[in-house]
Design a protein around this motif. Structure first.
Motif, PDB file in Angstrom:
ATOM      1  N   ASP A  17      35.836  49.454  -7.791  1.00 41.20           N
ATOM      2  CA  ASP A  17      35.769  48.996  -6.469  1.00 41.20           C
ATOM      3  C   ASP A  17      36.405  47.762  -6.178  1.00 41.20           C
ATOM      4  O   ASP A  17      35.537  46.938  -6.358  1.00 41.20           O
ATOM      5  N   PRO A  18      37.367  47.922  -5.260  1.00 41.60           N
ATOM      6  CA  PRO A  18      38.122  46.660  -5.104  1.00 41.60           C
ATOM      7  C   PRO A  18      37.306  45.516  -4.348  1.00 41.60           C
ATOM      8  O   PRO A  18      37.366  44.419  -4.535  1.00 41.60           O
ATOM      9  N   ASN A  19      36.303  46.052  -3.469  1.00 44.00           N
ATOM     10  CA  ASN A  19      35.301  45.045  -2.903  1.00 44.00           C
ATOM     11  C   ASN A  19      34.416  44.259  -3.672  1.00 44.00           C
ATOM     12  O   ASN A  19      34.333  42.922  -3.385  1.00 44.00           O
ATOM     13  N   ILE A  20      33.692  45.181  -4.622  1.00 47.71           N
ATOM     14  CA  ILE A  20      32.929  44.375  -5.673  1.00 47.71           C
ATOM     15  C   ILE A  20      33.654  43.354  -6.556  1.00 47.71           C
ATOM     16  O   ILE A  20      33.289  42.648  -6.524  1.00 47.71           O
ATOM     17  N   ARG A  22      36.229  41.703  -5.692  1.00 48.30           N
ATOM     18  CA  ARG A  22      36.547  40.530  -4.687  1.00 48.30           C
ATOM     19  C   ARG A  22      35.288  39.730  -4.455  1.00 48.30           C
ATOM     20  O   ARG A  22      35.378  38.553  -5.060  1.00 48.30           O
ATOM     21  N   LYS A  23      33.871  40.343  -4.318  1.00 50.71           N
ATOM     22  CA  LYS A  23      32.962  39.942  -4.323  1.00 50.71           C
ATOM     23  C   LYS A  23      32.604  38.831  -5.576  1.00 50.71           C
ATOM     24  O   LYS A  23      32.202  37.919  -5.647  1.00 50.71           O
ATOM     25  N   ASP A  26      35.269  36.089  -5.970  1.00 53.88           N
ATOM     26  CA  ASP A  26      34.672  34.970  -4.992  1.00 53.88           C
ATOM     27  C   ASP A  26      33.378  34.051  -5.509  1.00 53.88           C
ATOM     28  O   ASP A  26      33.165  32.974  -5.340  1.00 53.88           O
ATOM     29  N   ALA A 170      30.248  51.688  -8.479  1.00 55.10           N
ATOM     30  CA  ALA A 170      31.647  50.538  -8.632  1.00 55.10           C
ATOM     31  C   ALA A 170      32.199  50.718  -9.866  1.00 55.10           C
ATOM     32  O   ALA A 170      33.103  50.272  -9.877  1.00 55.10           O
TER      33      ALA A 170
END
Ligand code: SAM
Length: 261
Positions: A17-20, A22-23, A26, A170
């Motif tokens: 999951d690209p959003n996870i 990235r999170k 970060d 994810a």
């Protein structure tokens, strides 16, 4: 490139999951100049964005097929690949201060955490994904069901925070359980306080070895009634009632008593 079939024995669940992703990256906050080692890069879901930001990093990977893929993908200037078992890897050899990250293989998470704790002196912080249930045990407070040997021995050495949860969806393949991200920051050596850490470890292991029994029973071979009285600890309690400081006090009392006058 051919598809990689996830190997259960290496605890392989790959983040997809690209959003996870990235999170998590970060939350790690990689900065140029940091020495970062990732345990179990797998198919490089986290490695890619980390190398992108850092320029160079280290990885420790056990799976030969995945190592071959990593070698095709990165030059040695960008990625130093340490081939082998993270449980045996000398993290101290990478220099200090070292930052350690990884979506850890869940089947070896507890021994790996204990192995990593022995390098706390060289580490500035560690950010890991683990089973949520394990993270809850790491950060548990005295008196709760999750509080045990893992909580005491890690809280003795690290300040820890659960950052956020990651759902099974994810990953590919999806694990059965929810995961959590945890950050671990070593405490300064002068805040640790145990005179004999091996003894502290033995006392904590004994106290939680039989959770239903009282300290009078579990610590019978190490702490007598007089010691309990001198320490102001009720021997009728169970191990889960004592704080990390209580355990350090018990260990130091026993260490002082055993030391030659
Ligand atoms: N970081 C990747 C991701 O997030 O998609 C993969 C994570 S997967 C849960 C765990 C990784 O650790 C796999 O790449 C696996 O091969 C590797 N691994 C398993 N046991 C290991 C060990 N003892 N030492 C080093 N790496 C190991």
């Amino acid at each position: 490139m051919t598809e990689h079939h996830a190997r259960k024995r290496f605890g392989q669940n790959f983040l997809s999951d690209p959003n996870i992703i990235r999170k998590i990256v970060d939350a790690i906050r990689p900065a140029v100049g940091d020495t970062i080692v990732e345990i179990g890069p797998g198919l490089a879901a986290m490695t890619d964005p980390l190398v992108e930001r850092l320029g160079h990093m280290h990885v420790v990977e056990i799976d030969r097929d995945l190592i071959a893929r990593l070698k095709e993908r990165y030059t040695p200037e960008r990625l130093t690949i340490h081939e082998g078992d993270a449980l045996k890897f000398d993290f101290g050899s990478l220099g200090a201060p070292l930052r350690v990250v990884g979506n850890l293989p869940y089947n070896i998470s507890t021994p790996l955490l204990f192995h990593l704790a022995s390098f706390a002196d060289s580490v500035s912080d560690m950010t890991f994904m683990l089973q949520k249930e394990v993270v809850m045990r790491m950060v548990a407070e005295p008196g709760t069901e999750e509080y045990g040997r893992l909580s005491v021995m890690l809280q003795y050495r690290f300040r820890m925070a659960r950052l956020f949860d990651v759902p099974p969806g994810a990953f590919r393949p999806a694990p059965k359980v929810t995961s959590s991200i945890v950050r671990m920051v070593p405490l300064p050596p002068d805040q640790l306080g145990a005179l004999d850490e091996e003894l502290l470890g033995r006392i904590v292991a004994a106290a939680f070895g039989q959770r239903r029994k009282t300290l009078r029973n579990t610590l019978r071979d190490i702490v007598d009634e007089q010691d309990f009285a001198a320490l102001g600890v009720d021997p009728g309690l169970r191990g889960e009632r004592l704080s990390v400081t209580d355990y350090v006090n018990i260990a130091n009392h026993v260490a002082r008593k055993g030391a030659p006058a």
